[in-house]
Design an enzyme around this catalytic site. Structure first.
Site, PDB file in Angstrom:
ATOM      1  N   HIS A  70      -3.940  -8.653  26.959  1.00  0.00           N
ATOM      2  CA  HIS A  70      -4.089  -8.152  25.583  1.00  0.00           C
ATOM      3  C   HIS A  70      -4.658  -6.744  25.527  1.00  0.00           C
ATOM      4  O   HIS A  70      -4.783  -6.180  24.442  1.00  0.00           O
ATOM      5  CB  HIS A  70      -5.016  -9.082  24.791  1.00  0.00           C
ATOM      6  CG  HIS A  70      -4.716 -10.529  24.965  1.00  0.00           C
ATOM      7  ND1 HIS A  70      -5.360 -11.313  25.884  1.00  0.00           N
ATOM      8  CD2 HIS A  70      -3.808 -11.342  24.357  1.00  0.00           C
ATOM      9  CE1 HIS A  70      -4.888 -12.555  25.823  1.00  0.00           C
ATOM     10  NE2 HIS A  70      -3.942 -12.601  24.921  1.00  0.00           N
ATOM     11  N   HIS A 120      -8.700 -10.384  16.928  1.00  0.00           N
ATOM     12  CA  HIS A 120      -7.933 -10.628  18.149  1.00  0.00           C
ATOM     13  C   HIS A 120      -8.120  -9.456  19.117  1.00  0.00           C
ATOM     14  O   HIS A 120      -8.048  -8.298  18.708  1.00  0.00           O
ATOM     15  CB  HIS A 120      -6.449 -10.808  17.801  1.00  0.00           C
ATOM     16  CG  HIS A 120      -5.644 -11.381  18.926  1.00  0.00           C
ATOM     17  ND1 HIS A 120      -5.292 -10.643  20.016  1.00  0.00           N
ATOM     18  CD2 HIS A 120      -5.139 -12.622  19.125  1.00  0.00           C
ATOM     19  CE1 HIS A 120      -4.591 -11.399  20.851  1.00  0.00           C
ATOM     20  NE2 HIS A 120      -4.482 -12.608  20.327  1.00  0.00           N
ATOM     21  N   GLU A 122      -6.249  -8.082  21.302  1.00  0.00           N
ATOM     22  CA  GLU A 122      -5.134  -7.119  21.323  1.00  0.00           C
ATOM     23  C   GLU A 122      -5.298  -6.102  20.194  1.00  0.00           C
ATOM     24  O   GLU A 122      -5.151  -4.896  20.396  1.00  0.00           O
ATOM     25  CB  GLU A 122      -3.786  -7.837  21.167  1.00  0.00           C
ATOM     26  CG  GLU A 122      -2.613  -6.853  21.112  1.00  0.00           C
ATOM     27  CD  GLU A 122      -1.282  -7.508  20.743  1.00  0.00           C
ATOM     28  OE1 GLU A 122      -1.020  -8.646  21.192  1.00  0.00           O
ATOM     29  OE2 GLU A 122      -0.495  -6.873  20.013  1.00  0.00           O
ATOM     30  N   CYS A 186       7.016  -8.362  19.969  1.00  0.00           N
ATOM     31  CA  CYS A 186       7.746  -8.380  21.236  1.00  0.00           C
ATOM     32  C   CYS A 186       8.915  -9.345  21.171  1.00  0.00           C
ATOM     33  O   CYS A 186       8.914 -10.327  20.432  1.00  0.00           O
ATOM     34  CB  CYS A 186       6.826  -8.638  22.411  1.00  0.00           C
ATOM     35  SG  CYS A 186       6.720 -10.335  22.910  1.00  0.00           S
ATOM     36  N   SER A 214      -4.402 -18.979  21.120  1.00  0.00           N
ATOM     37  CA  SER A 214      -3.249 -18.099  21.339  1.00  0.00           C
ATOM     38  C   SER A 214      -2.526 -17.833  20.026  1.00  0.00           C
ATOM     39  O   SER A 214      -2.033 -18.757  19.364  1.00  0.00           O
ATOM     40  CB  SER A 214      -2.292 -18.762  22.333  1.00  0.00           C
ATOM     41  OG  SER A 214      -0.985 -18.258  22.158  1.00  0.00           O
ATOM     42  N   SER A 215      -2.441 -16.562  19.657  1.00  0.00           N
ATOM     43  CA  SER A 215      -1.818 -16.181  18.390  1.00  0.00           C
ATOM     44  C   SER A 215      -0.353 -16.604  18.335  1.00  0.00           C
ATOM     45  O   SER A 215       0.102 -17.191  17.364  1.00  0.00           O
ATOM     46  CB  SER A 215      -1.939 -14.667  18.213  1.00  0.00           C
ATOM     47  OG  SER A 215      -1.075 -14.215  17.215  1.00  0.00           O
ATOM     48  N   ASN A 216       0.391 -16.335  19.403  1.00  0.00           N
ATOM     49  CA  ASN A 216       1.828 -16.624  19.352  1.00  0.00           C
ATOM     50  C   ASN A 216       2.084 -18.123  19.329  1.00  0.00           C
ATOM     51  O   ASN A 216       3.028 -18.593  18.706  1.00  0.00           O
ATOM     52  CB  ASN A 216       2.570 -15.905  20.482  1.00  0.00           C
ATOM     53  CG  ASN A 216       2.505 -16.641  21.785  1.00  0.00           C
ATOM     54  OD1 ASN A 216       3.289 -17.562  22.023  1.00  0.00           O
ATOM     55  ND2 ASN A 216       1.554 -16.285  22.633  1.00  0.00           N
ATOM     56  N   SER A 258       1.903 -17.947  26.751  1.00  0.00           N
ATOM     57  CA  SER A 258       0.926 -18.006  27.844  1.00  0.00           C
ATOM     58  C   SER A 258       0.816 -19.417  28.439  1.00  0.00           C
ATOM     59  O   SER A 258      -0.152 -19.729  29.126  1.00  0.00           O
ATOM     60  CB  SER A 258      -0.431 -17.498  27.351  1.00  0.00           C
ATOM     61  OG  SER A 258      -0.710 -18.009  26.066  1.00  0.00           O
TER      62      SER A 258
END
Lengths: 274, 274
Positions: A70, A120, A122, A186, A214-216, A258
């Site tokens: 990140h 976050h 990132e 992404c 985990s955001s995604n 991840s």
């Protein structure tokens, strides 16, 4: 019951690359978790002596520091460079992009809207590269009472939903004369999102595997939940519950960027047994 | 029957300014119609000896040339400057903007998407300032088979609908890494559009007054037609038909940005008589 994996799921390029790097470097410390997956972080610690520190100040006699996928803030990077330590950069190349964009456009005088969670890591990293003014938002309404300049740049946390990103861009278009829109979401995130969108519509139960930080992964879960009420987010197979699958015909499975394959496989094996 | 004028309608800043200029300059020629309204063009010709030429090659012994509100091409301007003639620029300042933007961003290496009618004089003018590559489109689908570069700028003909502009921007965001969005739709257009949108929903007959070659007038008409089937586009009161108003209770009226008040008043007087 049929078990079906989403067309695209799991490990993205940046995560794969970072893990390969960490395994090769060994005996090192990362500033914050390398990726957002506790199981994989444990594995790297036990098998490769890669430990996870909370922040840069916890560094003591370590010889090698690995920068997490990140990224870290510009300030932390500068501080790190002044220490007597070897630095290995595992920042995902897709995260480097918004960092570089923020640095460049703010030099050109643009203020920057960042679509993302301000807490976050990132986003903290990306934001640190803005030398003008930045606005970190999750919703365009947060800008309602802000006096915006004539020209603005827009970037996104790499793991956010593209529809919301476009909404924010549209809002800005009506308010400022120039919006430089950088779609930094992404591709892997985007593909995983499209795949779970499609699969969850055809499923009567959905399991999303990934880190709860985990955001995604959370995005995948929200998309699934929206299409299929019986959707569950789990970190590992131990969290599965028998009753989730009673009377179900079609189980969709996906996993965050991840989440390593070995965890996904364990989850599927356990579902098969149930 | 109630007759109600839209909250915003008619003459915009650029048109007002151009007419004032033409009346003051007198005895001149414009390259193409000064504004898109034949009635007003005739009035300027009869009362102020401002005549309308088809193109730059029709100029003969004129002493004064007035550049129309929609602007002319960069090439025509250069040619004009080489002639022994006084030049008065009545290009609308809102049209100058996309011209300047095109010149600047193409110097910076951006290709340019122009949302507009390729045959409209404003668009021909704006396009002529692009020194890289330009794509003039009315719909994003026209770009489906085009190999776009990584970074692109987007401008709009000043009189287009903002919703479609946003659609095109959204399409580009998904296809290229950077989109510099310049919302060059002029505020007057936008306000007139919002006002007719609102009024036409409450009307059972709508009259839009303006030149049939006027882009912004046509947009107003389309918006009205979408909400109220019995909508009509007319250039002057002579085109009104009695049967349009039979049994109607609420007549909405609007006018394009190049429609002078004296024409609108005549139309309203005639409707009142009907």
């Amino acid at each position: 019951m049929k078990i079906e994996l989403a067309k695209d799921y799991g490990f993205c390029f940046g995560v794969k690359q970072a893990i390969k790097k960490a395994e090769k470097i060994r005996d090192a410390a990362t500033i914050g978790p390398l990726i957002h997956n506790n199981e994989e972080i444990n594995r790297l610690n036990v098998n490769f002596n890669v430990k996870t520190l909370e922040n840069i100040h916890e560094l003591k006699d370590e010889k090698k520091a690995i920068i997490r996928t990140h990224g870290i803030t510009k300030q932390d990077l500068q501080e790190l460079k002044q220490k007597d330590i070897e630095i290995y950069d595992a920042t995902c190349p897709f995260v480097k992009k918004p960092q570089n964009i923020c640095e460049t456009v703010s030099k050109e005088g643009y203020e920057v809207v960042i679509f993302g969670d301000e807490n976050h890591p990132e986003v903290k990293g990306v934001k640190s590269y803005v030398s003008t003014k930045s606005y970190v938002i999750l919703d365009e309404k947060e800008l309602d009472n802000v006096k915006l300049p004539n020209k603005i740049a827009l970037v996104s946390q790499t793991t956010k939903k593209v529809q919301k990103f476009m909404q924010i861009a549209n809002y800005l278009m009506l308010r400022v004369k120039e919006v430089r829109v950088f779609n930094t979401i992404c591709d892997a995130t985007f593909k995983n999102q499209e795949a779970i969108e499609e699969l969850s519509k055809r499923s009567d139960v959905v399991i999303v595997v990934g880190g709860k930080n985990s955001s995604n992964t959370k995005q995948l879960f929200l998309i699934a939940k929206n299409n299929c009420e019986d959707s569950y987010l789990i970190e590992n197979e131990k969290e599965l519950k028998k009753e989730w699958f009673e009377g179900k015909k079609h189980c969709g499975v996906s996993a965050g960027a991840s989440t390593p394959d070995w965890i996904i496989n364990k989850v599927i094996e356990k579902i098969e047994k149930i």
